[in-house]
Scaffold this motif. Structure first.
Motif, PDB file in Angstrom:
ATOM      1  N   GLY A   1       0.832  -1.349  -0.050  1.00  0.00           N
ATOM      2  CA  GLY A   1      -0.099   0.016  -0.016  1.00  0.00           C
ATOM      3  C   GLY A   1       0.897   1.174  -0.036  1.00  0.00           C
ATOM      4  N   ALA A   2       1.877   1.255   0.791  1.00  0.00           N
ATOM      5  CA  ALA A   2       2.676   2.567   0.938  1.00  0.00           C
ATOM      6  C   ALA A   2       3.471   2.596  -0.367  1.00  0.00           C
ATOM      7  CB  ALA A   2       3.772   2.277   2.098  1.00  0.00           C
ATOM      8  N   ILE A   3       4.061   1.612  -1.067  1.00  0.00           N
ATOM      9  CA  ILE A   3       4.634   1.694  -2.274  1.00  0.00           C
ATOM     10  C   ILE A   3       3.698   2.234  -3.412  1.00  0.00           C
ATOM     11  CG2 ILE A   3       5.716  -0.011  -4.443  1.00  0.00           C
ATOM     12  CD1 ILE A   3       6.610  -1.540  -2.074  1.00  0.00           C
ATOM     13  N   ALA A   4       2.152   1.857  -3.187  1.00  0.00           N
ATOM     14  CA  ALA A   4       1.379   2.484  -4.069  1.00  0.00           C
ATOM     15  C   ALA A   4       1.024   3.896  -4.075  1.00  0.00           C
ATOM     16  CB  ALA A   4       0.077   1.870  -4.019  1.00  0.00           C
ATOM     17  N   ARG A   5       0.872   4.348  -2.701  1.00  0.00           N
ATOM     18  CA  ARG A   5       0.269   5.595  -2.615  1.00  0.00           C
ATOM     19  C   ARG A   5       1.208   6.621  -2.436  1.00  0.00           C
ATOM     20  NH1 ARG A   5      -0.040   3.602   2.883  1.00  0.00           N
ATOM     21  NH2 ARG A   5      -1.509   2.079   2.225  1.00  0.00           N
ATOM     22  N   THR A   6       2.318   6.448  -2.075  1.00  0.00           N
ATOM     23  CA  THR A   6       3.478   7.382  -1.970  1.00  0.00           C
ATOM     24  C   THR A   6       3.952   7.872  -3.185  1.00  0.00           C
ATOM     25  OG1 THR A   6       4.197   6.191  -0.013  1.00  0.00           O
ATOM     26  CG2 THR A   6       5.778   7.911  -1.002  1.00  0.00           C
ATOM     27  N   PRO A   7       4.079   7.360  -4.436  1.00  0.00           N
ATOM     28  CA  PRO A   7       4.299   8.024  -5.541  1.00  0.00           C
ATOM     29  C   PRO A   7       3.141   8.866  -6.007  1.00  0.00           C
ATOM     30  CG  PRO A   7       5.014   5.790  -5.613  1.00  0.00           C
ATOM     31  CD  PRO A   7       4.174   5.952  -4.436  1.00  0.00           C
ATOM     32  N   LEU A   8       2.014   8.269  -5.692  1.00  0.00           N
ATOM     33  CA  LEU A   8       0.917   9.494  -6.080  1.00  0.00           C
ATOM     34  C   LEU A   8       0.904  10.625  -5.432  1.00  0.00           C
ATOM     35  CD1 LEU A   8      -1.906   9.513  -7.656  1.00  0.00           C
ATOM     36  CD2 LEU A   8      -2.914   8.812  -5.416  1.00  0.00           C
ATOM     37  N   VAL A   9       1.034  10.764  -4.126  1.00  0.00           N
ATOM     38  CA  VAL A   9       1.164  11.996  -3.234  1.00  0.00           C
ATOM     39  C   VAL A   9       2.361  12.797  -3.678  1.00  0.00           C
ATOM     40  CG1 VAL A   9       1.524  12.748  -1.067  1.00  0.00           C
ATOM     41  CG2 VAL A   9      -0.071  10.644  -1.169  1.00  0.00           C
ATOM     42  N   LYS A  10       3.763  12.208  -3.849  1.00  0.00           N
ATOM     43  CA  LYS A  10       4.614  12.684  -4.366  1.00  0.00           C
ATOM     44  C   LYS A  10       4.500  13.645  -5.543  1.00  0.00           C
ATOM     45  CE  LYS A  10       9.526  11.791  -6.006  1.00  0.00           C
ATOM     46  NZ  LYS A  10       9.566  11.835  -7.029  1.00  0.00           N
ATOM     47  N   GLN A  11       4.048  12.900  -6.738  1.00  0.00           N
ATOM     48  CA  GLN A  11       3.759  13.542  -8.158  1.00  0.00           C
ATOM     49  C   GLN A  11       2.738  14.736  -7.973  1.00  0.00           C
ATOM     50  OE1 GLN A  11       2.950  10.531 -11.449  1.00  0.00           O
ATOM     51  NE2 GLN A  11       4.542   9.361 -10.214  1.00  0.00           N
ATOM     52  N   VAL A  12       1.655  14.572  -6.870  1.00  0.00           N
ATOM     53  CA  VAL A  12       0.690  15.603  -6.792  1.00  0.00           C
ATOM     54  C   VAL A  12       1.404  16.942  -6.554  1.00  0.00           C
ATOM     55  CG1 VAL A  12      -1.430  16.548  -5.824  1.00  0.00           C
ATOM     56  CG2 VAL A  12      -1.265  14.286  -6.954  1.00  0.00           C
ATOM     57  N   LEU A  13       2.374  16.643  -5.213  1.00  0.00           N
ATOM     58  CA  LEU A  13       3.112  17.780  -4.543  1.00  0.00           C
ATOM     59  C   LEU A  13       3.962  18.348  -5.676  1.00  0.00           C
ATOM     60  CD1 LEU A  13       3.735  15.981  -1.325  1.00  0.00           C
ATOM     61  CD2 LEU A  13       2.204  18.161  -1.465  1.00  0.00           C
ATOM     62  N   GLU A  14       4.460  17.578  -6.355  1.00  0.00           N
ATOM     63  CA  GLU A  14       5.451  18.174  -7.423  1.00  0.00           C
ATOM     64  C   GLU A  14       4.656  19.093  -8.573  1.00  0.00           C
ATOM     65  OE1 GLU A  14       8.979  14.683  -7.569  1.00  0.00           O
ATOM     66  OE2 GLU A  14       7.338  14.450  -8.932  1.00  0.00           O
ATOM     67  N   GLU A  15       3.262  18.767  -8.660  1.00  0.00           N
ATOM     68  CA  GLU A  15       2.637  19.584  -9.512  1.00  0.00           C
ATOM     69  C   GLU A  15       2.426  20.882  -9.055  1.00  0.00           C
ATOM     70  OE1 GLU A  15       0.997  19.327 -12.639  1.00  0.00           O
ATOM     71  OE2 GLU A  15       1.847  17.268 -13.074  1.00  0.00           O
ATOM     72  N   VAL A  16       2.265  21.092  -7.620  1.00  0.00           N
ATOM     73  CA  VAL A  16       1.836  22.296  -7.129  1.00  0.00           C
ATOM     74  C   VAL A  16       3.559  23.079  -7.080  1.00  0.00           C
ATOM     75  CG1 VAL A  16       1.572  23.252  -4.727  1.00  0.00           C
ATOM     76  CG2 VAL A  16       0.146  21.250  -5.622  1.00  0.00           C
ATOM     77  N   GLY A  17       4.596  22.607  -7.053  1.00  0.00           N
ATOM     78  CA  GLY A  17       5.841  23.198  -7.170  1.00  0.00           C
ATOM     79  C   GLY A  17       6.854  22.606  -5.972  1.00  0.00           C
ATOM     80  N   TYR A  18       6.471  21.555  -5.278  1.00  0.00           N
ATOM     81  CA  TYR A  18       7.499  21.123  -4.532  1.00  0.00           C
ATOM     82  C   TYR A  18       8.620  20.261  -4.856  1.00  0.00           C
ATOM     83  CZ  TYR A  18       4.296  22.656  -0.530  1.00  0.00           C
ATOM     84  OH  TYR A  18       3.746  23.424   0.121  1.00  0.00           O
ATOM     85  N   THR A  19       9.504  20.193  -4.267  1.00  0.00           N
ATOM     86  CA  THR A  19      10.624  19.026  -4.725  1.00  0.00           C
ATOM     87  C   THR A  19      10.687  17.907  -3.440  1.00  0.00           C
ATOM     88  OG1 THR A  19      12.164  20.736  -5.448  1.00  0.00           O
ATOM     89  CG2 THR A  19      13.148  18.748  -4.840  1.00  0.00           C
ATOM     90  N   VAL A  20      10.348  16.698  -3.982  1.00  0.00           N
ATOM     91  CA  VAL A  20      10.162  15.690  -2.981  1.00  0.00           C
ATOM     92  C   VAL A  20      10.841  14.551  -3.057  1.00  0.00           C
ATOM     93  CG1 VAL A  20       8.192  14.223  -2.263  1.00  0.00           C
ATOM     94  CG2 VAL A  20       7.488  16.435  -3.262  1.00  0.00           C
ATOM     95  N   GLU A  21      11.386  14.200  -2.109  1.00  0.00           N
ATOM     96  CA  GLU A  21      12.406  12.990  -2.131  1.00  0.00           C
ATOM     97  C   GLU A  21      11.650  11.943  -1.374  1.00  0.00           C
ATOM     98  OE1 GLU A  21      16.463  11.456  -0.184  1.00  0.00           O
ATOM     99  OE2 GLU A  21      16.214  13.546  -0.271  1.00  0.00           O
ATOM    100  N   THR A  22      11.565  10.654  -1.787  1.00  0.00           N
ATOM    101  CA  THR A  22      10.946   9.671  -0.727  1.00  0.00           C
ATOM    102  C   THR A  22      12.069   8.640  -0.383  1.00  0.00           C
ATOM    103  OG1 THR A  22      10.522   8.290  -2.806  1.00  0.00           O
ATOM    104  CG2 THR A  22       8.636   9.714  -2.181  1.00  0.00           C
ATOM    105  N   SER A  23      12.063   8.032   0.669  1.00  0.00           N
ATOM    106  CA  SER A  23      13.155   7.190   1.388  1.00  0.00           C
ATOM    107  C   SER A  23      12.318   6.036   2.073  1.00  0.00           C
ATOM    108  CB  SER A  23      13.591   8.125   2.320  1.00  0.00           C
ATOM    109  OG  SER A  23      14.648   7.311   2.961  1.00  0.00           O
ATOM    110  N   GLN A  24      12.868   4.729   1.506  1.00  0.00           N
ATOM    111  CA  GLN A  24      12.436   3.684   1.915  1.00  0.00           C
ATOM    112  C   GLN A  24      13.131   3.284   3.217  1.00  0.00           C
ATOM    113  OE1 GLN A  24      11.925   0.412  -0.929  1.00  0.00           O
ATOM    114  NE2 GLN A  24      12.666  -1.040   0.734  1.00  0.00           N
ATOM    115  N   VAL A  25      12.326   3.132   4.192  1.00  0.00           N
ATOM    116  CA  VAL A  25      13.009   2.876   5.640  1.00  0.00           C
ATOM    117  C   VAL A  25      12.192   1.704   6.266  1.00  0.00           C
ATOM    118  CG1 VAL A  25      14.007   5.099   5.968  1.00  0.00           C
ATOM    119  CG2 VAL A  25      11.511   4.334   6.780  1.00  0.00           C
ATOM    120  N   GLU A  26      12.469   1.206   7.632  1.00  0.00           N
ATOM    121  CA  GLU A  26      11.779   0.589   8.334  1.00  0.00           C
ATOM    122  C   GLU A  26      10.840   1.250   9.266  1.00  0.00           C
ATOM    123  OE1 GLU A  26      14.060  -2.117  10.670  1.00  0.00           O
ATOM    124  OE2 GLU A  26      14.737  -3.185   9.087  1.00  0.00           O
TER     125      GLU A  26
END
Length: 321
Positions: free
Chosen positions: A68-93
């Motif tokens: 679920g996290a793998i699916a929804r995180t890129p979606l949120v990231k791309q919407v934030l980038e549309e607004v103008g943010y620079t977004v880094e995602t990090s896989q952790v425990e």
């Protein structure tokens, strides 16, 4: 004399005109302000409008390698980038996901499971974090087996020599920091499964073992949760949990941020709230199926946004600089 009276009359008329203009201007200004407020309030149908700015524009989203996290995180990231943010995602425990948000080293997470699965993390960090939106209202968890297995409840594992020997008294788990692993350890204790052990690996390794067992119609026990594509692709059942060790009907999957997130990045806060208003199990399943069919998570998110431009507009309208 006549000229003098004429000049006085002109002066009086001028004063009257200025006074009327001042009154009219004041009325016009009030109407302008009212219209401006109305535009701001209606730009996105919510509390925010074009005045919502980026603030801190570099964001970090930690996530755990769960479907679920793998699916929804890129979606949120791309919407934030549309607004103008620079977004880094990090896989952790899971532990690092919570601590990084609580310490304000990361902006927010998309994969908190509350109140049961991540209860220990919430108790530890609740003063520094807040839930800012719900992705899934009910996400049940539990020990999970192929439907062909002749067990229906967790109690059925106790003293079950035949099954225990068949699977080497092992429950095949995922990463050790996951909340569902903690719940499974608690279930072993609560139901008196003294002979059983929980092995840790990763979600990918667990799924591979599960698929192999099903192909050979062999017994296997794993921690499971919904939504997840495995329940659509495989014939599985969750074992009954009368003690509700796994939280009964299920946890909420929420976005959790540091308490300063709204002030630091107001437009991002608004984006997350807007997405979670529309996000549900059906939407997540659409992403999960696409990924399971071979799409990269980022590509699945991009395709979803391309197929749903109305949602993208709704989630971004009036935000940013």
């Amino acid at each position: 004399m006549f000229k003098k009276f004429r000049l006085l009359g002109l002066a009086a008329a001028l004063v009257l005109v200025i006074a009327l203009a001042a009154c009219g201007g004041g009325g016009s200004e009030e109407g302008s302000d009212s219209g401006s407020d109305g535009d701001s309030g209606s730009s996105d149908g919510g509390d925010s409008g074009s005045s919502v700015e980026l603030g801190e524009s570099e964001l970090t989203i930690p996530y755990v390698a769960w479907a679920g996290a793998i699916a929804r995180t890129p979606l949120v990231k791309q919407v934030l980038e549309e607004v103008g943010y620079t977004v880094e995602t990090s896989q952790v425990e899971a532990g690092a996901m919570w601590s990084s948000v609580a310490n304000d080293d990361a902006s927010f997470m998309t994969a908190s499971w509350l109140p049961a699965t991540h209860q220990s993390y919430w108790e530890q960090y609740q003063d520094d974090v807040e839930a800012i939106g719900e992705f899934v209202a009910q996400a049940p968890l539990g020990m999970t087996v192929p439907s062909y297995m002749d067990v229906n409840a967790i109690e059925d594992l106790k003293g079950n020599e035949e099954l225990g020997e068949a699977v080497d008294w092992t429950i095949t788990g995922i990463d050790p920091g996951a909340g569902v692993m903690q719940s499974t350890e608690e279930a072993i204790e609560t139901y008196g499964l003294e002979n059983w052990e929980l092995s840790s690996s990763s979600e990918g390794a667990m799924l591979s073992a599960l698929q192999t067992a099903i192909e050979n119609e062999e017994p296997i026990i794993v921690p499971g949760w919904k939504p997840h594509w495995k329940f659509a692709e495989m014939d599985l059942k969750m074992l009954e949990d009368p003690e509700e060790v796994y939280g009964g009907d299920g946890d909420r999957i929420e976005a959790v941020a540091h308490t300063s997130f709204k002030e630091d990045s107001p437009a991002a806060y608004e984006v997350v709230q807007r997405i979670t208003e529309d996000y549900d199990t059906e939407l997540e399943n659409e992403l999960l199926v696409a990924i399971n069919d071979g799409a990269e998570p980022a590509d699945a998110a991009s395709q979803f946004l391309e197929d749903n431009p109305d949602l993208l507009e709704k989630w971004t309208e009036g935000l940013g600089e």
